[in-house]
Design an enzyme around this catalytic site. Structure first.
Site, PDB file in Angstrom:
ATOM      1  N   ARG A  76       1.517   3.188  -8.308  1.00 48.00           N
ATOM      2  CA  ARG A  76       2.446   3.727  -7.274  1.00 48.00           C
ATOM      3  C   ARG A  76       3.614   4.220  -7.544  1.00 48.00           C
ATOM      4  O   ARG A  76       4.989   3.498  -7.139  1.00 48.00           O
ATOM      5  CB  ARG A  76       2.519   2.764  -6.142  1.00 48.00           C
ATOM      6  N   ASP A  86       7.241  -6.624   1.555  1.00 49.06           N
ATOM      7  CA  ASP A  86       7.690  -5.662   0.878  1.00 49.06           C
ATOM      8  C   ASP A  86       9.154  -5.767   0.749  1.00 49.06           C
ATOM      9  O   ASP A  86       9.740  -6.537   1.343  1.00 49.06           O
ATOM     10  CB  ASP A  86       7.532  -4.327   1.949  1.00 49.06           C
ATOM     11  N   ASP A 112       7.274   0.727   1.006  1.00 41.70           N
ATOM     12  CA  ASP A 112       6.396   1.291   1.486  1.00 41.70           C
ATOM     13  C   ASP A 112       6.978   2.397   2.633  1.00 41.70           C
ATOM     14  O   ASP A 112       7.818   1.811   3.695  1.00 41.70           O
ATOM     15  CB  ASP A 112       5.503   0.461   2.452  1.00 41.70           C
ATOM     16  N   ASP A 159       3.352  -7.391  -2.372  1.00 40.53           N
ATOM     17  CA  ASP A 159       2.962  -6.103  -1.755  1.00 40.53           C
ATOM     18  C   ASP A 159       3.818  -4.971  -2.150  1.00 40.53           C
ATOM     19  O   ASP A 159       4.010  -4.780  -3.462  1.00 40.53           O
ATOM     20  CB  ASP A 159       2.995  -5.900  -0.244  1.00 40.53           C
TER      21      ASP A 159
END
Ligand SMILES: *[C@@H]1O[C@H](CO)[C@@H](O)[C@H](O)[C@H]1NC(C)=O
Ligand SMILES: *[C@@H]1O[C@H](CO)[C@@H](O)[C@H](O)[C@H]1NC(C)=O
Ligand SMILES: *[C@@H]1O[C@H](CO)[C@@H](O)[C@H](O)[C@H]1NC(C)=O
Ligand SMILES: *[C@@H]1O[C@H](CO)[C@@H](O)[C@H](O)[C@H]1NC(C)=O
Ligand SMILES: *[C@@H]1O[C@H](CO)[C@@H](O)[C@H](O)[C@H]1NC(C)=O
Ligand SMILES: *[C@@H]1O[C@H](CO)[C@@H](O)[C@H](O)[C@H]1NC(C)=O
Length: 322
Positions: free
Chosen positions: A211, A138, A164, A160
């Site tokens: 997202r 990330d 996050d 990824d």
């Protein structure tokens, strides 16, 4: 051994004496939810140091106590995908427009009061793994972290998530960032508890497939002045029991711009849609949604200005870190 270590540190400090140890914006503190719960001031009050190499950045980020770390130039990660852990009370701020971390990211694990500003974080992507499922590399991964301000950053092409925010991380503000050329931009959740409070404002979501964000079980998710362009799978997704207030935003060429799961609620205030298809849910149990002005002050831009203003003002800026 100890003596040698401090002698090296002294030498480095002397060598760096020609560099400025102050900067105009290094002391700034967060707005939005990151300004509550005691506030987010990062390393304010501590020393200012320069990180010129990956090892210096790693070392300074792990120190105890308050520290303002100025990242000088684009630093290449020596271990691909490694997420540099950040201890509490740190400001990590890029010098000028072209500083940052390439080929790796940052991690916040149970620490608090952290500011990341004016940096590019990019390029851990494995070209043959577009979904980003092979490696968890990330841009920033936060587990149970509190009072975090992520501002004027650019995140692109990771493997990824770009960011996050997991496991009850809260009092977080993500502002004036660019999220670009990626599958999974900003994920929030990974918890059954409904406690997270996050502010997301003045960001540019550019060619991010999904997202934008995916927000699962947030007690309060406040989004305003965001500009979304070319989000091919979905835009903003309120999942679980998330309460989402989305204001003055512009969705351009986005599939499913605003979606909700069965237990989520959404309240929308002046959203502009252009070339969008699919679901655009503007009122889902909106009476349940919180009022952001009960918590802090903020100012809304005219949605019609966002396509011009946001790409210009978001991401690293020459004057912020100088
Ligand atoms: C140091 O500060 C001065 C005055 O603000 C500025 O002109 C100069 O460019 C700075 N140097 C560095 C290396 O940031
Ligand atoms: C940082 O502080 C903690 C708690 O006070 C202590 O256990 C740890 O050894 C310290 N680490 C360093 C690198 O000084
Ligand atoms: C939910 O909160 C409880 C109590 O604070 C904690 O023990 C648990 O780890 C949290 N769950 C997750 C997934 O973070
Ligand atoms: C936006 O994404 C496109 C690819 O679709 C890329 O060429 C461009 O550089 C990106 N813009 C910014 C500001 O990141
Ligand atoms: C839109 O985004 C996708 C990635 O999600 C990218 O492959 C495509 O080139 C982008 N289109 C434009 C016009 O930038
Ligand atoms: C909605 O919330 C209730 C109560 O927490 C839960 O039992 C149910 O499984 C949830 N529904 C979905 C589709 O997540």
């Amino acid at each position: 051994m100890l003596w040698k270590k401090s002698a090296t540190a002294l030498l480095f400090a002397t060598g760096a004496a020609s560099q400025n140890t102050t900067c105009k914006h290094c002391d700034e503190s967060a707005h939005g939810f990151a300004s509550l719960n005691g506030g987010t001031i990062g390393g304010k009050g501590g020393r200012t140091v320069f990180a010129n190499t990956w090892n210096e950045l790693k070392d300074y980020a792990s120190r105890n106590g308050s520290l303002i770390i100025r990242v000088n130039g684009l630093i290449k990660s020596e271990t691909r995908g490694y997420e540099i852990p950040i201890a509490s009370h740190k400001t990590i701020i890029g010098v000028g427009k072209d500083s940052g971390l390439v080929g790796g990211g940052f991690a916040v694990k149970g620490t608090r009061n952290i500011i990341l500003r004016n940096l590019q974080v990019s390029d851990t992507r494995i070209p043959e793994d577009w979904p980003g499922k092979g490696e968890d590399w990330d841009g920033i991964q936060v587990d149970t972290g509190f009072n975090i301000w992520i501002d004027h950053m650019k995140f692109a092409r990771m493997n990824d998530g770009l960011i996050d925010l997991r496991r009850d991380s809260s009092y977080i503000t993500v502002s004036s960032c660019i999220f670009s050329e990626h599958n999974k931009a900003l994920g929030i959740g990974w918890t059954t508890n409904i406690t997270a409070k996050v502010t997301i404002n003045d960001n540019f979501f550019n060619s991010t497939n999904s997202r934008n964000p995916s927000a699962d079980n947030l007690e309060m998710c406040h989004m305003y002045n965001n500009y979304f362009r070319n989000c091919t799978s979905y835009g903003t997704y309120a999942r679980g029991h998330t309460s989402l207030l989305v204001e003055h935003s512009y969705y351009d060429t986005v599939f499913d711009p605003l979606v909700a799961g069965p237990n989520a609620s959404i309240k929308a205030n002046w959203i502009k849609f252009k070339h969008t298809e699919g679901e655009a849910l503007l009122d889902v149990n909106s009476k349940k949604v919180f009022k952001a002005s009960d918590y802090y002050q903020y100012s809304l831009r005219d949605p019609y200005d966002l396509p011009n203003d946001i790409p210009y003002f978001a991401g690293p800026q020459a004057e912020i870190g100088s």
